[in-house]
Motif scaffolding. Structure first.
Motif, mmCIF file in Angstrom:
data_model
loop_
_atom_site.group_PDB
_atom_site.id
_atom_site.type_symbol
_atom_site.label_atom_id
_atom_site.label_comp_id
_atom_site.label_asym_id
_atom_site.label_seq_id
_atom_site.Cartn_x
_atom_site.Cartn_y
_atom_site.Cartn_z
ATOM 1 N N ALA A 172 33.939 61.302 73.048
ATOM 2 C CA ALA A 172 34.231 61.705 74.264
ATOM 3 C C ALA A 172 35.650 61.859 74.609
ATOM 4 O O ALA A 172 36.324 62.910 75.002
ATOM 5 N N GLU B 67 37.302 63.887 77.371
ATOM 6 C CA GLU B 67 36.466 63.329 78.473
ATOM 7 C C GLU B 67 36.658 61.681 78.584
ATOM 8 O O GLU B 67 36.909 60.994 77.481
ATOM 9 N N GLN B 68 36.335 61.435 79.798
ATOM 10 C CA GLN B 68 36.334 59.759 79.843
ATOM 11 C C GLN B 68 35.029 59.236 79.307
ATOM 12 O O GLN B 68 33.928 59.778 79.682
ATOM 13 N N GLU C 179 31.614 57.774 78.835
ATOM 14 C CA GLU C 179 30.582 57.423 79.869
ATOM 15 C C GLU C 179 30.173 55.924 80.215
ATOM 16 O O GLU C 179 30.162 55.126 79.261
#
Length: 444
Positions: free
Chosen positions: A210, A215-216, A218
């Motif tokens: 991620a 991206e952060q 999840e």
């Protein structure tokens, strides 16, 4: 023993309670296997004591006549006719539900009770109680293997309460087993949840991937996410997160191979120290009880083999790949290798890592021998990915609550099982009365 039953109960030959004679199952050659009628084998008898049809059965081609003679129906009791161990001979299970016509194999004895005289559930619990196992032990024959015969079982005299009392006793035991089953189901779900987190962090490397994509991760807070690197690098075990290392099992903790204290010294056995053998480990993440225990003398006879609470153990001979955690200072036999972690934050990581290495452990244990054997040296040298210490700590904290709940449920199941196993002997001896035992179970 006979003096210890309520005055209005009776001792009767088991065969007097049957609707038809006891019957051994059917043997079919290998060419008939793999198709046709589902059949219950010894594995299901031992693995599913209250058989409910929820597992996949092997199939055997049976004629209509063969199925008619060897078909099971709900309420049938089935007994292990022979076993490699004395404890397994005479093991009793009950058929509670079947999804289609089902047979049973030749190592099993079927008992079909006359339900106007006998409640099958009562007799299932009778034969699985310590008293019932003692009764079955009186007809045990030991030659090449341990076993019982249908003729001996038929003549075995058993304690028979009035039918309504049989049903009341069975109802109480069923309520206990149902609570145990609920806890077991909850634990399976909790373990799956912890396993999913492990797989995401340490197998699929989802947090790293991620971050590689900007991206952060999840379902992960920013503090925990910050512990993971932003790239994967090559290693001898394939791609791993940057900054993580490859080390051997022995680098994670002290590896100890168990040993059995001398059986010739009776003073070594029967104390409070758990002595763990492979049969104690099946289906368990935590070891909370064992069939054998050591005394202080037995424990001190081999101090270097003592393993503390929160050691992680792997069965390495014969039955390879059972993984579990100790809950007390313990000993194991020589079929088990234990790791005493240098850092307790690696405990749950090692648990799920070892579970995922089951096939690899089997491959290492094969070695061309008929008996699987992964020796301590081979086990110690198995290479593992070592995450950074802060990631291990974060994982330990993340799944810790799940694992603690699993342990609490398992301890409750131990208490419930002890209550169930002592219920019938206390009724037999008059120590408690039926009404009192009902109140006891209701209070759980």
């Amino acid at each position: 023993m006979r003096s210890k039953i309520p005055h209005h109960w009776k001792w009767l030959p088991f065969e007097s309670l049957l609707s038809e004679p006891l019957r051994n199952g059917i043997y079919k050659k290998k060419e008939f296997h793999g198709r046709g009628t589902p059949i219950i084998n010894m594995g299901e008898l031992f693995g599913y004591p209250r058989f409910d049809g929820s597992c996949e059965l092997k199939r055997v081609e049976l004629t209509e006549k063969e199925l008619d003679k060897n078909q099971l129906v709900c309420g049938d009791l089935i007994f292990a006719r022979r076993s490699l161990t004395a404890e397994g001979a005479g093991k009793c299970s009950i058929i509670r539900k079947l999804s289609e016509p089902t047979g049973f194999e030749s190592s099993i004895i079927r008992a079909r009770l006359d339900q106007t005289k006998a409640d099958p559930e009562y007799f299932y619990y009778l034969f699985n109680s310590p008293f019932g196992k003692w009764l079955l032990g009186t007809i045990l024959r030991q030659v090449a293997v341990s076993g019982i015969t249908g003729s001996d079982l038929a003549k075995l005299e058993v304690p028979v309460p009035p039918l309504n009392e049989q049903s009341l006793i069975a109802k109480q035991a069923i309520s206990i087993d149902d609570k145990v089953a609920i806890n077991t189901s909850i634990n399976q779900s909790l373990e799956q949840m912890a396993q999913a987190i492990f797989k995401s962090w340490f197998v699929d490397f989802d947090p790293v991937k991620a971050k590689m994509n900007g991206e952060q991760p999840e379902g992960m807070d920013t503090v925990t996410a910050s512990l993971f690197p932003e790239k994967l690098v090559e290693s001898e075990l394939g791609l791993i997160p940057d900054g993580w290392n490859i080390e051997s099992i022995k680098d994670f903790g002290n590896v100890i191979c168990g040993k059995t204290p001398s059986k010739k010294n009776a003073d070594f056995y029967g104390g409070d120290v758990p002595f763990i053998k492979i049969p104690d480990t099946h289906g368990k993440v935590f070891i909370t009880e064992t069939s054998d225990t050591l005394t202080k003398a037995g424990d001190e006879s081999q101090p270097k083999k003592r393993i503390p609470e929160n050691s992680i153990c792997v069965s390495c001979i014969a039955t390879v790949g059972q993984v579990f955690i100790t809950t007390k200072p313990s000993h194991t036999n020589q079929q088990i290798n234990s790791v005493v972690p240098y850092d307790q934050n690696s405990l749950y990581y090692l648990l799920f890592k070892f579970k995922g290495l089951n096939k690899h452990f089997h491959d290492l244990a094969s070695g061309g021998s008929a008996t699987l054997n992964m020796n301590t040296s081979t086990f110690s040298k198995v290479a593992l990915v070592r995450p950074t210490a802060d990631v291990l700590e974060a994982f330990h904290k993340t799944v810790g609550g799940l694992m603690e709940k699993m342990l609490a449920n398992q301890l409750e199941n131990t208490t419930l099982s002890e209550l169930r196993d002592t219920l019938l002997p206390k009724l037999l001896s008059g120590e408690i009365e039926l009404g009192t035992s009902e109140e006891l179970v209701e209070a759980i």
